[in-house]
Design a protein around this motif. Structure first.
Motif, PDB file in Angstrom:
ATOM      1  N   VAL A   8      39.121  37.342  36.812  1.00 53.42           N
ATOM      2  CA  VAL A   8      38.953  35.956  37.242  1.00 53.42           C
ATOM      3  C   VAL A   8      40.073  35.557  38.200  1.00 53.42           C
ATOM      4  CG1 VAL A   8      38.978  33.556  36.462  1.00 53.42           C
ATOM      5  CG2 VAL A   8      37.642  35.277  35.211  1.00 53.42           C
ATOM      6  N   TYR A  38      42.835  28.190  34.547  1.00 50.76           N
ATOM      7  CA  TYR A  38      41.392  28.419  34.475  1.00 50.76           C
ATOM      8  C   TYR A  38      40.721  27.698  33.309  1.00 50.76           C
ATOM      9  CZ  TYR A  38      42.228  31.829  38.098  1.00 50.76           C
ATOM     10  OH  TYR A  38      42.593  32.413  39.286  1.00 50.76           O
ATOM     11  N   LYS A 219      31.576  39.567  32.983  1.00 50.93           N
ATOM     12  CA  LYS A 219      30.969  38.872  34.117  1.00 50.93           C
ATOM     13  C   LYS A 219      30.057  37.751  33.633  1.00 50.93           C
ATOM     14  CE  LYS A 219      28.303  39.799  38.340  1.00 50.93           C
ATOM     15  NZ  LYS A 219      27.634  40.871  39.137  1.00 50.93           N
ATOM     16  N   GLU A 223      30.545  33.837  34.750  1.00 56.86           N
ATOM     17  CA  GLU A 223      29.468  33.095  35.410  1.00 56.86           C
ATOM     18  C   GLU A 223      29.060  31.872  34.600  1.00 56.86           C
ATOM     19  OE1 GLU A 223      27.322  36.664  37.994  1.00 56.86           O
ATOM     20  OE2 GLU A 223      26.562  36.182  35.984  1.00 56.86           O
ATOM     21  N   LEU A 227      33.366  30.287  36.916  1.00 58.78           N
ATOM     22  CA  LEU A 227      34.642  30.743  37.455  1.00 58.78           C
ATOM     23  C   LEU A 227      34.429  31.785  38.550  1.00 58.78           C
ATOM     24  CD1 LEU A 227      36.639  31.173  34.115  1.00 58.78           C
ATOM     25  CD2 LEU A 227      36.897  29.342  35.809  1.00 58.78           C
ATOM     26  N   PRO A 228      35.248  31.749  39.586  1.00 58.49           N
ATOM     27  CA  PRO A 228      35.184  32.818  40.596  1.00 58.49           C
ATOM     28  C   PRO A 228      35.672  34.120  39.984  1.00 58.49           C
ATOM     29  CG  PRO A 228      37.137  31.496  40.935  1.00 58.49           C
ATOM     30  CD  PRO A 228      36.360  30.814  39.843  1.00 58.49           C
ATOM     31  N   TYR A 229      35.321  35.221  40.588  1.00 62.35           N
ATOM     32  CA  TYR A 229      35.796  36.486  40.036  1.00 62.35           C
ATOM     33  C   TYR A 229      35.866  37.558  41.109  1.00 62.35           C
ATOM     34  CZ  TYR A 229      30.757  37.483  39.805  1.00 62.35           C
ATOM     35  OH  TYR A 229      29.427  37.656  40.098  1.00 62.35           O
ATOM     36  N   VAL A 230      36.635  38.597  40.781  1.00 63.59           N
ATOM     37  CA  VAL A 230      36.804  39.766  41.636  1.00 63.59           C
ATOM     38  C   VAL A 230      36.375  40.986  40.843  1.00 63.59           C
ATOM     39  CG1 VAL A 230      38.501  41.232  42.814  1.00 63.59           C
ATOM     40  CG2 VAL A 230      38.655  38.735  43.000  1.00 63.59           C
ATOM     41  N   ASN A 345      40.976  34.901  46.500  1.00 66.73           N
ATOM     42  CA  ASN A 345      40.555  33.599  45.993  1.00 66.73           C
ATOM     43  C   ASN A 345      40.999  32.448  46.890  1.00 66.73           C
ATOM     44  OD1 ASN A 345      39.217  34.593  43.720  1.00 66.73           O
ATOM     45  ND2 ASN A 345      41.077  34.627  42.481  1.00 66.73           N
ATOM     46  N   GLU A 347      44.071  31.351  47.719  1.00 70.54           N
ATOM     47  CA  GLU A 347      45.078  30.523  47.051  1.00 70.54           C
ATOM     48  C   GLU A 347      46.457  30.600  47.699  1.00 70.54           C
ATOM     49  OE1 GLU A 347      43.111  30.986  42.581  1.00 70.54           O
ATOM     50  OE2 GLU A 347      44.891  32.131  43.122  1.00 70.54           O
ATOM     51  N   GLU A 358      37.566  40.750  51.719  1.00 71.23           N
ATOM     52  CA  GLU A 358      36.503  41.100  50.776  1.00 71.23           C
ATOM     53  C   GLU A 358      36.860  42.302  49.922  1.00 71.23           C
ATOM     54  OE1 GLU A 358      33.572  39.526  50.298  1.00 71.23           O
ATOM     55  OE2 GLU A 358      34.060  37.967  51.768  1.00 71.23           O
ATOM     56  N   LYS A 383      35.731  41.140  46.286  1.00 74.03           N
ATOM     57  CA  LYS A 383      35.501  39.728  45.974  1.00 74.03           C
ATOM     58  C   LYS A 383      34.070  39.531  45.513  1.00 74.03           C
ATOM     59  CE  LYS A 383      35.780  35.073  47.939  1.00 74.03           C
ATOM     60  NZ  LYS A 383      36.487  34.547  46.752  1.00 74.03           N
TER      61      LYS A 383
END
Length: 384
Positions: A8, A38, A219, A223, A227-230, A345, A347, A358, A383
């Motif tokens: 995350v 988060y 994952k 989702e 939350l965004p994730y890598v 992300n 940031e 990416e 990403k």
């Protein structure tokens, strides 16, 4: 049925020169900062890993107690600067295998020059019993031998290594958490005080206090929480690669990088950003060779010819790395991952943001044994 594991994001505490806070403080500060960032409650975390040189008599179990985490999967890093990346890879497998769903991997120390020097003399039994009694000059002396050999065998120059220090300092100028932010020139680098010839002042990291933490989860959970994730496309690590060699001119990356890139289904030219373990510029060159970005022995010329700035073809250590931010003990093995995740992300400060990263590569290196680092790790990220 297995679960897909994702990262995350990460959290980095402020770095402190000559810290008065304890190592436990930095570990808990980084874990708490990560969970607050988060919106994750400690009670919903069921996996925990910690790497630190100085947290004894505490350990991962007591860190769980102090942070309010009830962990059914735990990990304690033992590979120094390679441990954090290795811990993240192990956490990925724990999530895939159903051992945990939400995992925090942390690395931190309350470090200073005095603490570092004392630790090196008693780092492990090999160094304590067979190297330190002869006045080996700490890690500076060991890596001076490695750098001299690389220069002699391959023609690597100080100017080539200086480029790494200079460009990373340019990045650090725009990193509010970097301790060293004064720009460097090649003249500054070449004329600086010699520490252990041919290693000079700007080849060395400054010990400091701080901590890093990384959050992984399934994952599905990421989702569901929005939350965004890598994604972790591939990764690997080794201990005691090249155990029959005193000065390790390569590393385990050379053994597993081809398979790692194959599993990730990408080529080296696809990579947008790289995070290398940079206790010394010579180790960055050796990692680039081992990871397959350059042939063995040509890493110096690769750096000389490449654009490694944040807007270049292969941005390296875009936050300044340990050479400009400082080395937080075992946390030094996490700063590269933290920076790449922050890049992905979006940031970081705008002045050092890589355009639309990416794909990233992160590597770790550490645990100096009888004359060399005995741990190597690496991973490829995408990403989500």
């Amino acid at each position: 049925m297995t679960n897909e594991a994702v990262i995350v994001g990460s959290y980095q505490t402020p770095y402190v020169k000559k810290p008065t806070e304890t190592t436990l403080y930095f570990i808990l500060k980084s874990i708490g900062g990560l969970l607050n960032k988060y919106g994750i409650s400690p009670t919903s975390v069921d996996g925990l890993g910690v790497s630190s040189f100085l947290m004894g008599p505490d350990n991962t179990t007591t860190i769980a107690e102090q942070s309010g985490i009830c962990a059914k999967w735990t990990h304690q890093g033992s590979a120094g600067g390679a441990a954090h990346v290795a811990g993240v890879l192990d956490a990925q497998q724990a999530i895939i295998n159903g051992r945990a769903e939400t995992v925090v991997i942390s690395a931190a120390d309350s470090y200073s020059v005095a603490v570092h020097n004392k630790l090196m003399n008693d780092f492990n039994s090999s160094m304590r019993d067979y190297i330190a009694p002869h006045g080996f000059g700490g890690t500076n002396g060991l890596f001076a031998m490695l750098q001299r050999k690389h220069m002699a065998e391959y023609g690597t120059t100080r100017e080539q290594m200086g480029k790494l220090s200079i460009v990373q300092r340019e990045n650090a100028v725009h990193n509010e958490n970097a301790l060293l932010r004064t720009p460097l020139t090649i003249d500054d680098y070449l004329s600086c005080r010699q520490i252990a010839e041919p290693i000079g002042l700007y080849d060395c990291v400054m010990p400091c206090g701080g901590g890093e933490s990384t959050l992984l989860m399934s994952k599905t959970k990421a989702e569901s929480l929005g939350l965004p994730y890598v994604e972790i496309l591939a990764g690997d690590y080794r201990s005691n690669y090249g155990g029959d060699q005193f000065l390790l001119m390569s590393g385990a990356w050379a053994e597993f990088q081809s398979e790692m890139f194959s599993r990730a289904q990408i080529s080296h030219s696809d990579v947008d950003v790289v995070g290398l373990y940079d206790d010394y510029p010579i180790m960055e060159i050796i990692q680039l060779e081992g990871l397959g970005f350059s042939p063995q022995g040509e890493g110096g010329r690769f750096i000389e010819d490449a654009d490694i700035s944040v807007t270049g073809d292969l941005p390296i250590n875009t936050g300044g790395g340990q050479l400009s931010c400082g080395q937080t003990g075992a946390g030094g093995g996490a700063i590269a991952l933290t920076e790449v995740l922050m890049q992905m992300n979006g940031e970081v400060e705008a002045e050092r943001q890589v355009p639309n990263p990416e794909l990233g590569v992160v590597s770790g290196f550490g645990m100096i044994g009888f004359g060399k680092g005995t741990g190597q790790s690496a991973m490829i990220l995408k990403k989500g």
